[in-house]
Write a protein that holds these residues in place. Sequence first.
Motif, short mmCIF file in Angstrom:
data_model
loop_
_atom_site.label_atom_id
_atom_site.label_comp_id
_atom_site.label_asym_id
_atom_site.label_seq_id
_atom_site.Cartn_x
_atom_site.Cartn_y
_atom_site.Cartn_z
N GLY A 41 0.80 -1.22 0.00
CA GLY A 41 0.00 0.00 0.00
C GLY A 41 0.83 1.27 0.00
N PHE A 42 2.16 1.12 0.05
CA PHE A 42 3.05 2.29 0.03
C PHE A 42 3.84 2.33 -1.27
CE2 PHE A 42 2.47 1.06 4.47
CZ PHE A 42 2.14 2.27 5.06
N SER A 43 4.44 3.47 -1.53
CA SER A 43 5.31 3.58 -2.70
C SER A 43 6.59 2.80 -2.45
CB SER A 43 5.63 5.05 -2.97
OG SER A 43 6.44 5.58 -1.94
N GLY A 44 7.27 2.49 -3.54
CA GLY A 44 8.50 1.70 -3.42
C GLY A 44 9.53 2.37 -2.54
N GLN A 45 9.67 3.68 -2.67
CA GLN A 45 10.65 4.42 -1.86
C GLN A 45 10.27 4.39 -0.38
OE1 GLN A 45 11.25 8.43 -3.14
NE2 GLN A 45 12.65 8.95 -1.46
N ASP A 46 8.97 4.55 -0.10
CA ASP A 46 8.50 4.52 1.29
C ASP A 46 8.68 3.13 1.90
OD1 ASP A 46 7.86 7.16 1.37
OD2 ASP A 46 5.71 6.88 1.02
N VAL A 47 8.47 2.09 1.08
CA VAL A 47 8.64 0.72 1.58
C VAL A 47 10.08 0.50 2.01
CG1 VAL A 47 8.67 -1.71 0.93
CG2 VAL A 47 6.74 -0.28 0.28
N ARG A 48 11.02 0.89 1.17
CA ARG A 48 12.44 0.71 1.50
C ARG A 48 12.81 1.48 2.76
NH1 ARG A 48 12.84 1.02 -4.18
NH2 ARG A 48 13.20 3.27 -4.09
N LEU A 49 12.29 2.70 2.88
CA LEU A 49 12.60 3.52 4.05
C LEU A 49 11.97 2.92 5.31
CD1 LEU A 49 13.94 6.01 5.18
CD2 LEU A 49 11.93 7.35 4.54
N LEU A 50 10.73 2.42 5.18
CA LEU A 50 10.05 1.81 6.33
C LEU A 50 10.81 0.59 6.84
CD1 LEU A 50 6.19 1.90 5.69
CD2 LEU A 50 7.42 2.79 7.67
N VAL A 51 11.22 -0.27 5.92
CA VAL A 51 11.96 -1.48 6.30
C VAL A 51 13.24 -1.11 7.03
CG1 VAL A 51 13.25 -3.47 5.41
CG2 VAL A 51 11.01 -2.91 4.45
N SER A 52 13.96 -0.12 6.51
CA SER A 52 15.21 0.32 7.13
C SER A 52 14.97 0.91 8.52
CB SER A 52 15.89 1.36 6.24
OG SER A 52 17.05 1.88 6.86
N LEU A 53 13.95 1.76 8.63
CA LEU A 53 13.65 2.40 9.91
C LEU A 53 13.23 1.37 10.97
CD1 LEU A 53 11.68 5.55 8.70
CD2 LEU A 53 13.96 5.52 9.71
N LYS A 54 12.41 0.41 10.57
CA LYS A 54 11.94 -0.59 11.52
C LYS A 54 13.07 -1.53 11.96
CE LYS A 54 7.04 -0.53 10.37
NZ LYS A 54 5.85 -1.30 9.97
N GLU A 55 13.99 -1.82 11.05
CA GLU A 55 15.15 -2.63 11.42
C GLU A 55 16.01 -1.89 12.45
OE1 GLU A 55 17.14 -3.53 7.80
OE2 GLU A 55 15.90 -5.30 7.36
N GLN A 56 16.21 -0.59 12.21
CA GLN A 56 16.97 0.21 13.16
C GLN A 56 16.26 0.28 14.51
OE1 GLN A 56 18.57 4.05 11.62
NE2 GLN A 56 17.75 3.39 9.66
N ARG A 57 14.95 0.44 14.46
CA ARG A 57 14.17 0.52 15.70
C ARG A 57 14.27 -0.77 16.50
NH1 ARG A 57 7.86 1.61 15.03
NH2 ARG A 57 8.00 -0.51 14.23
N THR A 58 14.20 -1.91 15.81
CA THR A 58 14.32 -3.21 16.48
C THR A 58 15.70 -3.38 17.11
OG1 THR A 58 12.74 -4.23 14.95
CG2 THR A 58 14.22 -5.71 16.15
N SER A 59 16.72 -2.95 16.37
CA SER A 59 18.10 -3.07 16.87
C SER A 59 18.29 -2.21 18.12
CB SER A 59 19.08 -2.64 15.78
OG SER A 59 20.41 -2.71 16.25
N VAL A 60 17.83 -0.97 18.07
CA VAL A 60 17.98 -0.07 19.21
C VAL A 60 17.18 -0.58 20.40
CG1 VAL A 60 17.54 2.26 20.07
CG2 VAL A 60 18.45 1.94 17.77
N GLN A 61 15.97 -1.10 20.15
CA GLN A 61 15.14 -1.62 21.24
C GLN A 61 15.82 -2.80 21.92
OE1 GLN A 61 12.11 -0.25 22.37
NE2 GLN A 61 12.64 -1.64 24.06
N THR A 62 16.56 -3.59 21.14
CA THR A 62 17.31 -4.72 21.70
C THR A 62 18.34 -4.23 22.71
OG1 THR A 62 17.03 -6.04 19.68
CG2 THR A 62 18.80 -6.69 21.17
N TYR A 63 19.03 -3.14 22.37
CA TYR A 63 20.02 -2.57 23.28
C TYR A 63 19.33 -2.03 24.54
CZ TYR A 63 23.09 -2.72 19.18
OH TYR A 63 23.82 -3.13 18.09
N VAL A 64 18.18 -1.39 24.35
CA VAL A 64 17.43 -0.85 25.50
C VAL A 64 17.04 -1.99 26.44
CG1 VAL A 64 15.26 0.24 26.21
CG2 VAL A 64 16.58 1.19 24.30
#
Length: 339
Positions: A41-64
């Motif tokens: 449901g998102f544009s290709g650029q938004d999809v790539r950015l969302l995947v990257s942001l969520k991966e970063q969020r998961t990684s940071v949450q792991t450290y927290v």
Amino acid sequence: MRISTVTQNLRIDNSITSIQRQIADAQQQISTGKKSQVYSGFSGQDVRLLVSLKEQRTSVQTYVDSINNTKVKTTTINASLVTVTDITQDMRKKLYEQVEGLFEDSSLALGTYANAAIDQLTNLLNQTSGGQYLFNGTDTDTQPLLSPSAIKTAYAAHVAGALGPGQPALSAGAGATDIITFVEDFFATDANWNNVTTPAPGSLQARIDKGVDVTFGELGNDNAFEEVYEVFFAFANANFQAGDDAEYQALVTWGLGKIEAAFDLINDMVGQNGVIGAQMETNLESHREALTMLETQVLDIEDVDAYEAVSLFQTLQAQLESSFQTTAVLRNLSLTKYI
């Protein structure tokens, strides 16, 4: 003419289906507040950015999560160490308060205190967090020290063996040198009082950031704790009588030297534990800020403007109604013709 009519009807049907699908999407956006529930449901650029942001969020949450879990352990360790320093400081104070000529009176009170302190010290070093022992390095499933009663029983047997069969725990002939020898020999052998394996297990470790690990924890058989035990056991089992002032003074002098050295070492442990805690707190604050930023970026992509969604929904509804009316006219539909 027939083919043209069929094509026209198909186009109208497809248009109506498309509008209905858009209305369904708009309804879902209004109810969920999200532009789409799937990446398609998102544009290709938004999809790539969302995947990257969520991966970063998961990684940071792991450290927290790692820091928060580790803080529970280091806080418990710190509380235990602070109490150990209090016990050690109390013992040092009591040794300083010994007055010449009153040794035979004060030795009993000091022995009672030392005996109780042994129990407290052992329980502190056998402290757990989440079912894991904190003073046995990475071997968190093994209790680091024997129980107080087990240590006391083993020590009594050790002293009796050193004095010979049939002798009391401390005979009238056992002076300061004998007592010092008994405790130092006993605690020099780990198996007499603790379960720390040989070689000793490594320190506890936690990853608090990318490529950043912290090590923490102390071993129950550390030299500082061993020296405290030696002093406590020496005075818990000293049985001096009137006239033993010189021997008792020698034991007090030895005990002060031991207890002061141990006190400094344990204070260093508390300080180091505090440094690690401060480091984790700094990283935790940084991660929280990063999570806030990442979450904001994700929401900017995922979230839909409520007013825009409602406006779109109303517009599509109007288009759908108009399409139905146009279809009825083009296909010459009426209730009269149907009847």
